[in-house]
Enzyme design. Structure first.
Site, PDB file in Angstrom:
ATOM      1  N   HIS A   1       3.883  -6.677 -44.566  1.00 23.86           N
ATOM      2  CA  HIS A   1       4.120  -8.112 -44.410  1.00 23.86           C
ATOM      3  C   HIS A   1       4.679  -8.822 -45.647  1.00 23.86           C
ATOM      4  O   HIS A   1       5.555  -9.682 -45.517  1.00 23.86           O
ATOM      5  CB  HIS A   1       2.804  -8.819 -44.035  1.00 23.86           C
ATOM      6  CG  HIS A   1       2.389  -8.642 -42.619  1.00 23.86           C
ATOM      7  ND1 HIS A   1       3.019  -9.288 -41.578  1.00 23.86           N
ATOM      8  CD2 HIS A   1       1.400  -7.899 -42.061  1.00 23.86           C
ATOM      9  CE1 HIS A   1       2.431  -8.954 -40.436  1.00 23.86           C
ATOM     10  NE2 HIS A   1       1.455  -8.097 -40.694  1.00 23.86           N
TER      11      HIS A   1
ATOM     12  N   SER B   1       5.240  -0.313 -41.589  1.00 27.15           N
ATOM     13  CA  SER B   1       4.116   0.357 -42.235  1.00 27.15           C
ATOM     14  C   SER B   1       3.679   1.615 -41.490  1.00 27.15           C
ATOM     15  O   SER B   1       2.700   2.247 -41.878  1.00 27.15           O
ATOM     16  CB  SER B   1       2.930  -0.607 -42.362  1.00 27.15           C
ATOM     17  OG  SER B   1       2.479  -1.043 -41.078  1.00 27.15           O
TER      18      SER B   1
END
Length: 286
Positions: free
Chosen positions: A141, A201
């Protein structure tokens, strides 16, 4: 009064994390001294593996911003990241013990404070973890919070979330977050690339989202997104594509109140629903 953890999705297991450490806003100090050498090594190995997969799969803005996370052979200190992040976009990261309720989450985003889980997965969870940990939150993020337009979008999402809570529309807005901030794709001159943290991720999801022939990839349509359910325990079968972060900001800027009212009158769509009139943006990229 102590805050309580929150459970999202289909999990029956309470979230891990020491919620007794959290304040009324669910934030807590990063317990940096509690990280073990094994924790730092897990972060290093996760970073190295994921960074090696980014070329040709992650968007240019993410790759350019990733070095701003700083140190990569150990877990970064939040204050070190914040020195750079605040100068870039007036955002900062704050520690949380795990998943937090909607209103505290939206409130933090609306005030340009991004909540980062401060614990890291165990070595046994290296390839898959049920809930977000510090690696997902930081690596997935935070880099794009260095991009001014994307950073403004996330703040606007938080502001919209507070309004959606008052309208009883958080489920609809959560689908937008899922299919953009977590699992969004962007079209660049050299093909489709990932910008969603849940893709960036995850080694398997990154390759599946950008290169597999299996999922459908549709132009971002806010109503379609809000009607579409999602899965938390498998790769996505549908992704939504933008052409720029400015498009994402502009499409999510209008008042959603009429949209919420309209979507409530329509049947929800399964995560893998394919509608007759829809065409994929692009089947496979390089």
């Amino acid at each position: 009064m102590a805050v309580e953890p929150v459970i999202y999705g289909a999990s029956e297991r309470p979230p891990r994390g020491d919620y007794a450490r959290a304040g009324a806003d669910y934030t807590c100090a990063q317990a940096y001294d509690s990280y073990t050498p094994a924790d730092h090594d897990t972060y290093r190995r996760l970073y190295e593996r994921q960074a090696a997969l980014l070329p040709g799969r992650a968007c240019d803005e993410f790759i350019a911003a990733l070095p701003s996370l700083g140190i990569k052979d150990r877990i970064p200190r939040f204050e070190e990241i914040n020195e750079r992040l605040y100068k870039a976009t007036r955002w900062e990261v704050v520690g949380v013990p795990g998943l937090i309720p909607e209103v505290p989450f939206f409130t933090l985003l609306a005030n340009r404070r991004f909540p980062v889980t401060d614990w890291i997965r165990t070595p046994a969870e290296f390839d898959y973890i049920v809930e977000p940990d510090i690696f997902h939150d930081l690596f997935g993020h935070v880099p794009l919070l260095f991009d001014p337009v994307f950073a403004d979008h996330v703040q606007a999402y938080g502001q919209g979330g507070l309004k959606a809570h008052g309208l009883g529309a958080c489920e609809l807005l959560s689908r937008l977050y899922w299919y953009t901030v977590e699992f969004g794709l962007i079209r660049q001159k050299d093909g489709l690339r990932a910008y969603g943290a849940g893709i960036l991720s995850s080694p398997g999801e990154l390759q599946h989202a950008v290169q597999s022939r299996e999922p459908q990839r549709l132009p971002l349509d806010i109503e379609r997104v809000m009607r579409t359910r999602y899965k938390i325990d498998s790769y996505q079968s549908t992704y939504f594509v933008i052409d720029s972060f400015r498009e994402l900001f502009d499409k999510t800027a209008p008042d959603f109140t009429p949209l919420y009212e309209r979507v409530r009158t329509l049947p929800p769509l399964a995560a893998d629903a394919r509608l007759d009139h829809e065409e994929d943006v692009q089947a496979v990229t390089a």
